[in-house]
Write a protein that holds these residues in place. Sequence first.
Motif, PDB file in Angstrom:
ATOM      1  N   CYS A  17     -22.193  34.001  -5.644  1.00 32.31           N
ATOM      2  CA  CYS A  17     -21.170  33.579  -6.222  1.00 32.31           C
ATOM      3  C   CYS A  17     -22.016  33.440  -7.850  1.00 32.31           C
ATOM      4  O   CYS A  17     -22.513  32.837  -8.003  1.00 32.31           O
ATOM      5  CB  CYS A  17     -20.162  32.623  -5.662  1.00 32.31           C
ATOM      6  SG  CYS A  17     -20.357  31.491  -5.890  1.00 32.31           S
ATOM      7  N   GLU A  21     -17.145  29.565  -9.045  1.00 28.58           N
ATOM      8  CA  GLU A  21     -16.704  30.448  -8.134  1.00 28.58           C
ATOM      9  C   GLU A  21     -16.257  29.829  -6.852  1.00 28.58           C
ATOM     10  O   GLU A  21     -16.131  30.520  -5.398  1.00 28.58           O
ATOM     11  CB  GLU A  21     -16.501  32.036  -8.056  1.00 28.58           C
ATOM     12  CG  GLU A  21     -16.392  32.402  -9.040  1.00 28.58           C
ATOM     13  CD  GLU A  21     -16.591  34.103  -9.805  1.00 28.58           C
ATOM     14  OE1 GLU A  21     -17.123  33.978  -8.547  1.00 28.58           O
ATOM     15  OE2 GLU A  21     -16.188  34.736 -10.150  1.00 28.58           O
ATOM     16  N   LEU A  25     -13.772  31.156  -3.756  1.00 32.62           N
ATOM     17  CA  LEU A  25     -14.535  31.849  -2.622  1.00 32.62           C
ATOM     18  C   LEU A  25     -14.356  31.335  -1.287  1.00 32.62           C
ATOM     19  O   LEU A  25     -13.845  31.811  -0.336  1.00 32.62           O
ATOM     20  CB  LEU A  25     -16.134  31.965  -3.300  1.00 32.62           C
ATOM     21  CG  LEU A  25     -16.877  32.703  -1.576  1.00 32.62           C
ATOM     22  CD1 LEU A  25     -16.038  34.148  -1.702  1.00 32.62           C
ATOM     23  CD2 LEU A  25     -18.013  33.491  -2.058  1.00 32.62           C
ATOM     24  N   ARG A  85     -11.979  42.055  -5.843  1.00 30.57           N
ATOM     25  CA  ARG A  85     -12.325  41.173  -4.620  1.00 30.57           C
ATOM     26  C   ARG A  85     -12.651  41.256  -3.744  1.00 30.57           C
ATOM     27  O   ARG A  85     -13.782  40.545  -3.333  1.00 30.57           O
ATOM     28  CB  ARG A  85     -12.076  39.740  -5.851  1.00 30.57           C
ATOM     29  CG  ARG A  85     -12.122  39.970  -7.167  1.00 30.57           C
ATOM     30  CD  ARG A  85     -11.705  38.132  -8.356  1.00 30.57           C
ATOM     31  NE  ARG A  85     -12.531  38.033  -8.346  1.00 30.57           N
ATOM     32  CZ  ARG A  85     -12.289  36.610  -8.699  1.00 30.57           C
ATOM     33  NH1 ARG A  85     -11.303  36.174  -8.918  1.00 30.57           N
ATOM     34  NH2 ARG A  85     -13.229  35.573  -8.534  1.00 30.57           N
TER      35      ARG A  85
END
Length: 100
Positions: A17, A21, A25, A85
């Motif tokens: 990632c 983030e 996640l 996403r």
Amino acid sequence: MPQVSFEVAGRPYTVGCRAGEEPHLRALADRLNSLSSAADRASGGLGPERTLLYIALMLADQLSDMEHAPSTGVPAPLLDRLAERLEAIASALEEEPASA
């Protein structure tokens, strides 16, 4: 590129990632895991791939409900980004080799 390791439906995954983030996640993985017991029951215990499919269907159903619900003021582009996403995470999970 940072990597985050987590489990979904009892299977370990490591996903790359962007920097910063990682908490997001992990939160998404937690959300997937919150559906894993119900998804496993729905799949009849036919394996982790089937369980992941049911998790994806449950999330798609939630997204569909939100899209058809009276407007909550959430902009459509935000919902589109969320869907993108989720699709990227699902693709990454599918590409991760199973651990032995």
